[in-house]
Design a protein around this motif. Structure first.
Motif, mmCIF file in Angstrom:
data_model
loop_
_atom_site.group_PDB
_atom_site.id
_atom_site.type_symbol
_atom_site.label_atom_id
_atom_site.label_comp_id
_atom_site.label_asym_id
_atom_site.label_seq_id
_atom_site.Cartn_x
_atom_site.Cartn_y
_atom_site.Cartn_z
ATOM 1 N N ARG A 125 7.065 -1.718 17.369
ATOM 2 C CA ARG A 125 5.702 -1.726 17.732
ATOM 3 C C ARG A 125 4.847 -2.745 16.984
ATOM 4 N N VAL A 126 5.085 -2.800 15.660
ATOM 5 C CA VAL A 126 4.139 -3.486 14.923
ATOM 6 C C VAL A 126 4.723 -4.754 14.232
ATOM 7 N N GLN A 157 1.401 -4.409 6.548
ATOM 8 C CA GLN A 157 1.346 -4.090 7.893
ATOM 9 C C GLN A 157 2.571 -2.749 8.143
ATOM 10 N N TRP A 158 3.695 -2.998 7.283
ATOM 11 C CA TRP A 158 4.551 -1.807 7.412
ATOM 12 C C TRP A 158 3.809 -0.647 6.941
ATOM 13 N N GLU A 159 3.195 -0.814 5.565
ATOM 14 C CA GLU A 159 2.329 0.458 5.089
ATOM 15 C C GLU A 159 1.431 1.080 6.053
ATOM 16 N N TYR A 191 -8.266 -3.303 5.226
ATOM 17 C CA TYR A 191 -8.049 -3.120 6.839
ATOM 18 C C TYR A 191 -6.723 -2.746 7.366
ATOM 19 N N ASN A 192 -5.913 -3.707 7.287
ATOM 20 C CA ASN A 192 -4.620 -3.700 7.620
ATOM 21 C C ASN A 192 -4.498 -3.345 9.146
#
Lengths: 217, 227, 242
Positions: free
Chosen positions: A133-134, A116-118, C89-90
């Motif tokens: 935000r993420v 998710q960071w990536e 997907y992420n």
């Protein structure tokens, strides 16, 4: 010798309000400070990470009782001799809560997958944007159940505030016991009041956890 | 205004501090061992016992986990006294700590037991293991290994929480500190020393547990991965 | 014609394992380059190096004028020019399809909410998912999630798009709908580099195919020539994959 009666129950219930008030202070103050600690624990700077880590280790490695004594006598040393007991009690519980909440929340932040960071990084978002935000919205969902669970720990640990002279539920029970010497009835009443406050929170925390696990499958 | 720190007036008390540390360790060690055994039995009862027993253990765990240790300590100490039995404060402290830590151990172990997959038990069944053998080899041992880190954290917390028994004057480290500070009027220094002693104790206890874990859980030692 | 992406003699190891062993290739504007090869041949690593997700030990990579190998690389500026789509997907699970797409344009490109929303709708329409705007990722099939991920990347209007085995986690059925979207992109003139196992797609769409083996570019050939490789290794690989 007076016997345990209705006026004693009333005294206990008023003291229970102080328990709740002190818990609120500890939770809010500890939450704010703990959030800073959690962010510092995942900081990109090794120095900041190390300092926050040391803070957590010290807070988690010292009994709350000793922490309260240290703050009480520490405040006296710097000249605050006649502060209301709630200040020392509040400060001690805020520090205690921040150490544990910070560590709980760090775990939640780190349990958000690295991908998710990536993904956010590859969308050209800044580190701050990625975090706010993420990562944090996802971490917050994971954090709800253990945070409510820790709230129960805070409420129970406010019982130690009596050592700095704060009259909350446990101390009120002790005072009544000193005059009536009916420990069973007094402390069972005290325990029942704690249970009535804590059990719904524990049950709620478990419910939240179950729902999260179902959501994740 | 400046405060003159004076740690030297605490020096003559080193023997008392040492005795406090020793008693804290003893209290914690006894409570941990009894708490582990009791907690494991409760967890088995809670997970796989008859329904009435599951309910009784469940209620016990909930009551303990939702009331403060301090109140439990008071109940045990004053409660037993009122029954007319003279009981040593240290013994009351151990009793209260055990009653408390059994509940927490039970909850942690139960999670471990429930994490063992049904297919594992079926596989053991099909290999002809008896119920007890299956329970020990396939359920309990992996369960304990899996929750070991959580148990260690709980027992370190127990060691720190044993300070609460100073409130019924069990002679452990915090009670020693309370006495020394009132003798010397060096309260802040005393609690700094004691705070550092607890910090050291928590590192030592954690270290001891991880060495113990390395010795007992060979898989973790060889592969370095959690089960 | 100048190269949009240019790798020169790139070396990279993970510990003792040499993953890239002197890789060089160029991609020009509007080209579609398919990178193929066995798993462990270094193809995904090469792609990740292009987007500075991995650092390289030796050699140079230039992407849209950004020097990836340089210490002074502005990663954010690079990522404004390069889009990437991942195998897994992420997508952001706490946001709807539309919000997933709007996030970066609003906080990076500073678009207004209304503009970002229009942009998101447009990108979703391009991948054929206009009606799924308000769905959360977990409500979508794998193929749909991957198309949203493509739309999310597209919304940043990148100059180059990287695709890292984007159909490997999908059923054959769902693979088709994702490849269709990628084919449309290619026809629209997008510069694309894709790591893939889909040989027929590579043959049909790719300008060039790069066959990687043991961390090296083993053979490069035009996509339509894929059935007539000159090295025996590629011949065997194509034979096993088709």
């Amino acid at each position: 010798m007076p016997t345990f009666g209705f006026n004693h129950v009333e005294f206990l219930l008023v003291a229970a309000l102080w328990t709740l008030g002190l818990s609120a202070i500890a939770f809010i103050g500890g939450g704010i400070l703990g959030f800073v600690i959690a962010l510092a624990r995942v900081s990109s700077s090794a120095l900041v990470r190390g300092l926050a880590g040391a803070y957590v280790r010290i807070v988690q490695g010292t009994p709350l009782l000793i922490l309260l004594f240290l703050i009480y006598f520490g405040l006296a040393i710097v000249g605050f001799n006649n502060l209301p007991a709630i200040i020392a009690a509040g400060a001690g519980l805020v520090i205690y809560s921040s150490g544990f909440l910070g560590e709980i929340w760090r775990g939640c932040i780190e349990s958000v997958p690295k991908t998710q960071w990536e993904a956010a990084e590859c969308l050209a978002m800044t580190r701050w944007q990625r975090m706010t935000r993420v990562i944090l919205p996802q971490a917050a969902r994971i954090a709800t159940a253990p945070t409510v669970g820790f709230l129960v720990q805070i409420i129970k640990n406010t019982s130690l505030a009596s050592v700095v002279g704060f009259v909350e539920l446990s101390q009120a029970g002790k005072l009544i016991n000193n005059s009536t010497f009916q420990p069973f009835i007094v402390f069972i009443t005290v325990a029942v009041i704690y249970f009535l406050i804590c059990y719904p929170l524990s049950a709620w925390s478990r419910g939240l956890e179950r729902r999260l696990n179902v959501g994740r499958r | 205004m400046t405060y003159e720190f004076d740690f030297s007036s605490l020096l003559p008390y080193w023997r008392e501090f040492a005795e406090g540390v020793w008693l804290t360790l003893q209290l914690s060690a006894i409570s941990t061992v009894l708490g582990f055994v009791g907690g494991a039995l409760c967890a088995i009862a809670r997970a796989d016992g008859p329904p009435w027993l599951q309910r009784v253990v469940g209620a016990y765990v909930e009551v303990i986990r939702n009331t403060p240790l301090l109140v439990q300590v008071f109940l045990v100490y004053f409660g037993i006294a009122i029954l007319g039995i003279r009981i040593d404060a240290n013994l009351a402290a151990v009793l209260a700590l055990v009653v408390n830590v059994v509940a927490y151990t039970c909850e942690i172990m139960r999670a471990g037991i429930q994490s063992v997959h049904k297919a594992q038990i079926e596989a053991a069944d099909c290999l002809g293991l008896t119920k007890t053998q299956t329970y020990w080899h396939v359920v309990l041992r992996p369960a304990i290994e899996r929750v070991y880190p959580a148990l260690v954290s709980q027992y370190v917390l127990l060691m720190l929480a044993s300070s609460i028994t100073s409130q019924i004057s069990a002679e452990e480290l915090t009670a020693v500190a309370n006495r020394i500070q009132s003798d010397t009027f060096r309260s802040f220094e005393t609690y700094i020393v004691v705070g550092l002693l607890y910090l050291a104790l928590s590192f030592v206890v954690r270290g001891a547990f991880s060495v113990f874990g390395m010795l007992v859980f060979t898989r973790r030692r060889r592969l370095g991965t959690p089960l | 014609m100048s190269a949009v992406v240019k790798l020169s003699n790139v070396h990279k190891s993970f510990g003792a394992l040499k993953v890239l062993d002197g890789v060089s290739f160029e991609v020009n504007r509007g080209e579609v380059v398919a990178v193929i090869g066995q798993s462990g041949s270094g193809k995904s690593t090469a792609l990740r190096c292009i987007n500075a997700l991995e650092t390289i030990e030796q050699g140079s990579i230039e992407v849209c004028g950004h020097a990836i190998h340089s210490d002074k690389l502005d990663k954010r500026a690079l990522r404004l020019d390069v889009g990437i789509v991942f195998q897994s997907y992420n997508l952001f699970p706490h946001l709807t399809a539309e919000q997933n797409i709007m996030l970066a344009p609003t906080c990076v490109r500073k678009l207004g909410k209304k503009e970002a929303k229009d942009l998101a709708r447009e990108c979703l329409a391009r991948v054929g998912l206009a009606e799924k705007a308000d769905h959360y990722p977990e409500q979508l099939s794998g193929g749909q999630q991957q198309r949203v991920a493509i739309a999310r990347s597209l919304a940043m209007q990148p100059k180059v798009m990287l695709f890292d085995e984007v159909t490997s986690a999908l059923d054959p059925q769902l693979t088709g709908e994702v490849l269709k979207v990628m084919e449309d992109l290619a026809r629209g003139g997008m510069t694309m580099i894709l790591v893939t196992h889909e040989m027929s797609f590579a043959r049909k769409v790719a300008t060039n195919v790069i066959y990687m083996r043991q961390g090296k570019v083993w053979e490069t050939l035009p996509g339509h020539q894929l059935e007539n490789p000159s090295t025996p290794e590629l011949r065997e690989f194509v034979g096993s994959e088709l």
